[in-house]
Design a protein around this motif. Structure first.
Motif, PDB file in Angstrom:
ATOM      1  N   ASP A 195       0.769  -1.283  -0.339  1.00 12.70           N
ATOM      2  CA  ASP A 195       0.487   0.214   0.018  1.00 12.70           C
ATOM      3  C   ASP A 195       0.963   0.992  -0.523  1.00 12.70           C
ATOM      4  O   ASP A 195      -0.520   2.105  -0.421  1.00 12.70           O
ATOM      5  N   GLN A 196       2.581   1.375   0.136  1.00 13.42           N
ATOM      6  CA  GLN A 196       3.115   1.998   0.273  1.00 13.42           C
ATOM      7  C   GLN A 196       3.009   2.752  -0.897  1.00 13.42           C
ATOM      8  O   GLN A 196       3.950   2.149  -1.480  1.00 13.42           O
ATOM      9  N   GLU A 197       3.551   3.516  -1.006  1.00 13.72           N
ATOM     10  CA  GLU A 197       3.731   4.987  -2.326  1.00 13.72           C
ATOM     11  C   GLU A 197       5.715   5.167  -1.966  1.00 13.72           C
ATOM     12  O   GLU A 197       5.936   5.289  -0.514  1.00 13.72           O
ATOM     13  N   TYR A 226       2.238  11.416   3.110  1.00 13.40           N
ATOM     14  CA  TYR A 226       1.731  12.543   3.261  1.00 13.40           C
ATOM     15  C   TYR A 226       1.283  12.906   4.578  1.00 13.40           C
ATOM     16  O   TYR A 226       0.497  13.180   5.128  1.00 13.40           O
ATOM     17  N   VAL A 227       2.045  14.121   4.461  1.00 16.24           N
ATOM     18  CA  VAL A 227       2.355  14.742   6.413  1.00 16.24           C
ATOM     19  C   VAL A 227       0.504  15.400   6.030  1.00 16.24           C
ATOM     20  O   VAL A 227       0.006  15.419   7.443  1.00 16.24           O
ATOM     21  N   ALA A 268      10.427  10.282   3.072  1.00 23.00           N
ATOM     22  CA  ALA A 268      10.405  11.269   2.247  1.00 23.00           C
ATOM     23  C   ALA A 268       8.684  11.995   2.716  1.00 23.00           C
ATOM     24  O   ALA A 268       7.502  10.629   3.050  1.00 23.00           O
ATOM     25  N   LEU A 269       8.927  13.283   3.491  1.00 21.91           N
ATOM     26  CA  LEU A 269       7.675  13.780   3.875  1.00 21.91           C
ATOM     27  C   LEU A 269       6.816  14.422   2.938  1.00 21.91           C
ATOM     28  O   LEU A 269       7.487  15.751   2.746  1.00 21.91           O
ATOM     29  N   VAL A 270       6.437  14.456   1.903  1.00 23.38           N
ATOM     30  CA  VAL A 270       5.355  15.154   1.683  1.00 23.38           C
ATOM     31  C   VAL A 270       4.961  16.202   1.683  1.00 23.38           C
ATOM     32  O   VAL A 270       3.803  15.912   2.129  1.00 23.38           O
ATOM     33  N   VAL A 271       5.096  17.674   1.006  1.00 26.52           N
ATOM     34  CA  VAL A 271       4.084  18.977   1.798  1.00 26.52           C
ATOM     35  C   VAL A 271       3.685  19.334   0.020  1.00 26.52           C
ATOM     36  O   VAL A 271       4.290  19.925  -0.617  1.00 26.52           O
ATOM     37  N   SER A 297       3.377   7.039  13.135  1.00 23.76           N
ATOM     38  CA  SER A 297       2.599   6.967  12.444  1.00 23.76           C
ATOM     39  C   SER A 297       2.523   5.943  11.280  1.00 23.76           C
ATOM     40  O   SER A 297       1.001   5.432  11.144  1.00 23.76           O
ATOM     41  N   VAL A 298       2.951   5.450  11.020  1.00 24.41           N
ATOM     42  CA  VAL A 298       3.124   5.864   9.928  1.00 24.41           C
ATOM     43  C   VAL A 298       3.824   4.069   9.510  1.00 24.41           C
ATOM     44  O   VAL A 298       3.516   3.106   9.060  1.00 24.41           O
ATOM     45  N   ASP A 299       4.641   4.116  10.032  1.00 20.86           N
ATOM     46  CA  ASP A 299       6.499   3.009  10.098  1.00 20.86           C
ATOM     47  C   ASP A 299       6.251   3.229  11.429  1.00 20.86           C
ATOM     48  O   ASP A 299       7.361   3.774  11.694  1.00 20.86           O
TER      49      ASP A 299
END
Lengths: 147, 801
Positions: free
Chosen positions: B691-693, B706-707, B737-740, B784-786
């Protein structure tokens, strides 16, 4: 010949000028130069002379003569000055002449314009006059250039 | 024995040089026997050789030099006059020394030639006895020597010559292996030489009995000589201590010449580099690469020769501070950090006076008297800290005192009363700006003028001088707590990295120091993004107004390029930013700064000129000058502050650099220290792992977070865009990578968390640039994601636990 001096001669607007030969570092043909925006019009640009950067002064402008006709490229007369070498742009280079002091006269008072300040003396030649430039005054523009 | 070899090698080189000089001198002396300076020079040379070989254990050589020296000393003292016989004898001595040196060089020993005759002759000459010319014929000595060498006769040293060293190490004469002898002789070189000197003195006494005046003179000379010989010894000893090369004194002008030549070389290299890609000759290409490397290394090495530790100028400060604090009746302790920080010699010279002035100022005005300090609850002794360090290719020097600080109100009052600023200006100014007013010309707040400082000249001169060498000076002061002066200066002046730009058909170089960033606007952006306040063009750079200056207008040249692309070079002048609009941005290059001729020196827009790769001349823009010319600097309101707007607030809290990001219309902050990189990814490159991009990033698989959607603040913008802005966070070789939505800005702020976090993923809320900004709790977001992201790190550290 103790009172004889050698002059490097050149032409400017059909006038015949001379500079003491020991003040002249070298003479070379026209070279590309980099114009300096904001500089007075008398200053034509900067020349790369074997890794040295020298300022080129348009002698016609300096002597308030009409501009050089289009298409005519000036020659460089590089003179040594206490502040480094400076190139004087002239129309054409003449011979090195040896002049006797007997032919020397100070410039007549009736000379007009800026030439009166910059011409140090006159040597009488057959058919023409050799005007000796005061190099110190020629390269000194007096007031600092304000940009 | 390598070290010894090195020392002997040096000794040989030096002695050969000296001997060549000696030959010349002796001949000159013969023509001019009265010339005492030549005699003195000969004497010194022989003495030097004697001293060194005494130390190295070359007894034979020493014995010859020794008698020669005795003869010379008599000649010098006028006891004897030089005649052709003695000249010949001395020349024979020079030949003999040369011979031994040859032997030393080739066979590592002094050879087996008998010089006793020569020694005898010299001794007799010195005693005023006449000598037959034939005995001292140098040629004869030479023949004799070749013969004896051939016969390999072991040589006893002449008996009548006092031979202190030979007596102590008798092995020298017989022992063919000099290496061993040297090894024996070196452990106590000093004592050996001392003995020999004592011996000389005794001999001198013997010979000069009954002449007390001469004796005293003689002793005095020997005293001198002893010093000299000790100095001589200390040099090779130093080199023997492990460093093979010794230091030499070099004229600074020679270094300047060298630097200029390297500058030329750099230019030639740049020129060649420009042509190399066009050539198909691979040999040429490799050679060019090599040339490039060597030139860079050479440049670096030559620069190093000019580097001097800043401690050289600091060393006089303890005295200055001491004297000054006593005369002011204060107690000041001077501390220094980073004495060894190096910078170019010309720069050292240039900052000497400004720095001294600052130090004096700090003691005189900054630090309070002991009583005042006690009242304010500070220790009686004030501390003045000097700190120097390298940062970002610049040298930072900080002068920090814990004194009274500067009262901004007082400055304001003073500046108003002196008419330096208007009331309107004052109203807009921050405390920091007030404090910086002390650099304004004609400003002095000292209530009483002391003989030290406070005449109103000074700080502005300090600033001018520092700016003259391309440096900046900044002052921060907390009233009552102390003052910090930060001086930043470039490492060197001669060769600097610069960006080349083009406008109006001309090329200009902008020193990298002044450069912040480049902005390119094309097409529709170019038409709309430049706004105007009255007639002043401005650009919104990440939400803040950046005043724009058009280079072609400033220089009064015609624009050549008619395309609508706008290139903005964001520059820093003082602490103000402005954008310089140029027609084209070329490349960064190492340039060699050359001064301008006196006729054009006064144009403030240029700081010099340089020769570009193609051999043409380009002018170097003076960013400060341009800013002044375009009146970016003098307009306080045009100032774009890189620091907080809040005035007194900057006193508390940690100063931190923050990255400001945009998330669904909100601003969030991330401490820059937690950011590894800022990246842009194209949606095309996104792949899926479950599910992970993920994206492939520097040889690893990096998950995207995706923050916005995570925090529930998403506008959906980040998910749908083609280009993704991401903040890369790296820990233990793992990246995420935190996408903003937007990368807004990087600011330096005093962090004072106003409110602790209530929402998920928010550490707290702070005020940045007068805007409420949430501080992102980056670790929590990742967790929270990983949830294993940090676990694995711990596990990795615990080696697979």
């Amino acid at each position: 010949m103790a009172d004889a001096t050698q002059f490097c001669t050149f032409y400017l607007n059909k006038h015949f000028f001379g500079i003491e030969v020991e003040k002249v570092q070298e003479v070379f043909r026209y070279q590309e130069m980099t114009p300096i925006p904001l500089a007075p019009p008398t200053i034509k640009g900067l020349i790369n002379l074997r890794g040295q950067i020298i300022t080129a002064i348009d002698l016609r402008k300096r002597l308030q003569m009409p501009d050089r006709p289009d298409g005519e490229l000036p020659m460089n007369v590089v003179i040594r000055t206490p502040g480094g070498a400076v190139s004087l742009l002239v129309d054409e280079i003449g011979d090195v002449l040896e002049m006797s002091l007997d032919d020397y006269e100070p410039p007549p008072d009736t000379i007009e314009g800026i030439a009166r300040d910059l011409v140090r003396g006159v040597y009488k030649l057959e058919g023409t006059l050799l005007l000796i430039l005061d190099t110190t005054k020629t390269i000194d523009f007096g007031e600092p250039v304000n940009a | 024995m390598d070290e010894m070899d090195a020392i002997i090698g040096e000794f040989l080189v030096e002695s050969y040089e000296n001997l060549d000089q000696l030959d010349l001198d002796l001949v000159k002396l013969e023509q001019n026997p009265k010339e005492t300076s030549i005699l003195a020079s000969i004497f010194r040379t022989i003495h030097t050789i004697k001293g060194t070989c005494g130390f190295l254990g070359f007894s034979k050589l020493e014995s010859i030099a020794h008698v020669g020296e005795n003869l010379l000393s008599k000649l010098r003292d006028g006891e004897l006059t030089l005649n052709p016989t003695s000249t010949s004898a001395l020349l024979a001595m020079v030949d003999a020394i040369r011979q031994i040196l040859d032997c030393l060089e080739n066979e590592r020993n002094e050879g087996n030639v008998d010089y006793s005759k020569l020694v005898e002759t010299l001794t007799r000459l010195q005693n005023g006895e006449s000598v037959e010319v034939s005995e001292i014929d140098p040629a004869a000595a030479k023949t004799a020597s070749t013969e004896t060498v051939a016969e390999e006769t072991p040589e006893p040293v002449a008996e009548e010559t006092p031979e202190p060293v030979a007596e102590e190490t008798p092995a020298v004469a017989e022992e063919p292996e000099v290496a061993e002898v040297v090894a024996e002789a070196t452990p106590e070189p000093v004592s050996e030489d001392d003995d020999s000197t004592v011996e000389v003195e005794q001999r001198g006494k013997d010979r000069r009995e009954g002449d007390p005046v001469k004796e005293a003179e003689h002793l005095a000379q020997h005293g001198e000589r002893r010093e000299e010989s000790q100095r001589r010894q200390s040099e090779p000893q130093k080199s023997g201590g492990g460093v093979a090369d010794t230091s030499i004194r070099v004229d600074v002008s020679l270094l300047d010449t060298l630097m200029n030549l390297v500058g030329e070389l750099v230019l030639a290299r740049n020129q060649i580099l420009q042509y190399a890609p066009e050539s198909r000759d691979s040999n040429f290409q490799t050679t060019t690469q090599h040339l490039n490397l060597v030139t860079s290394e050479l440049q670096e090495s030559v620069m190093k020769t000019r580097m001097q530790p800043i401690g050289n100028i600091w060393s006089k400060y303890p005295r200055i501070v001491r004297d000054l604090s006593i005369s002011c009746g204060k107690k000041v302790r001077l501390e220094m950090q980073g004495k060894e920080t190096e910078l170019d010699k010309t720069l050292i010279e240039a900052i000497k006076d400004p720095l001294t002035h600052i130090v004096r100022n700090s003691v005189d005005h900054g630090i309070e008297s002991a009583e005042v300090r006690a009242e304010r609850g500070k220790p009686e002794e004030g501390v003045l800290l000097l700190r120097a360090f390298h940062e970002g290719g610049q040298v930072n020097i900080e002068i920090i005192d814990d004194g009274g600080g500067i009262n901004p109100d007082k400055i304001k009052e003073k500046a108003l009363s002196k008419g330096l600023i208007t009331k309107e200006q004052a109203a807009r100014m921050s405390n920091r700006e007030f404090v910086n007013l002390i650099f304004a010309p004609g400003f002095s707040t000292a209530e009483k003028i002391t003989n030290v400082s406070g005449r109103g000249v000074g700080m502005d001169v300090v600033r001018t001088n520092i700016e003259k060498i391309g440096g900046t000076v900044d002052i921060q002061s907390v009233y009552g707590k102390g003052t910090t002066l930060k001086v930043k200066i470039p490492l060197t002046l001669a060769i600097i990295p610069a960006l080349t730009v083009a406008t109006g058909g001309g090329r200009y170089a902008i020193p990298q120091v002044n450069l912040l960033e480049l902005v390119r606007l094309d097409g529709a952006q170019a038409a709309t993004k430049i706004e105007k306040i009255q007639d002043t063009p401005v650009y919104r750079l990440r939400g803040r107004l950046l005043p724009l200056v058009y280079l072609h207008k400033e220089l009064g040249v015609e624009k050549v390029d008619k395309t609508d692309v706008i290139n903005i070079v964001v520059l820093q002048a003082d602490d103000r930013h402005f954008g310089l609009v140029v027609e084209a941005i070329n490349d960064t290059e190492e340039i060699v700064v050359k001064p301008l001729g006196q006729q054009v020196k006064n144009i403030s827009a240029y700081s010099g000129a340089t020769i570009m790769g193609d051999g043409n001349v380009a002018l170097i823009l003076d960013v400060m000058g341009l800013a002044h010319k375009a009146r970016v600097i003098s307009q306080t309101q045009a100032k774009m502050r890189s620091e907080t707007h809040g005035d007194g607030a900057s006193k508390e809290g940690d100063r931190q650099t923050l990255l400001i990001i945009g998330l669904g219309g909100q601003r969030m902050a991330i401490p820059l220290s937690k950011v590894a990189r800022l990246e842009e990814f194209n949606r095309k490159n996104i792949e899926h792992s479950g599910d992970q991009e993920v994206v492939q990033y520097r040889g690893e698989i990096m998950p995207l977070i995706y923050v916005g959607s995570l925090l529930g603040t998403s506008s959906g913008e980040a998910e749908s865009r083609e280009e993704l802005h991401a903040v890369v966070y790296t820990r233990n070789n793992k990246s995420v990578a935190l996408v903003v939505d937007q990368i807004c800005d990087i600011v330096e702020e005093n962090i004072k968390v106003k409110k602790s976090g209530s929402r998920h993923g928010v550490m707290g809320t702070i005020v940045v640039q007068n805007q409420v900004t949430d501080m992102l709790d980056i670790e929590k977001v990742i967790l929270s994601v990983d949830p294993t992201f940090f676990n694995e790190e711990v596990a990795g550290l615990l080696e697979g636990n």
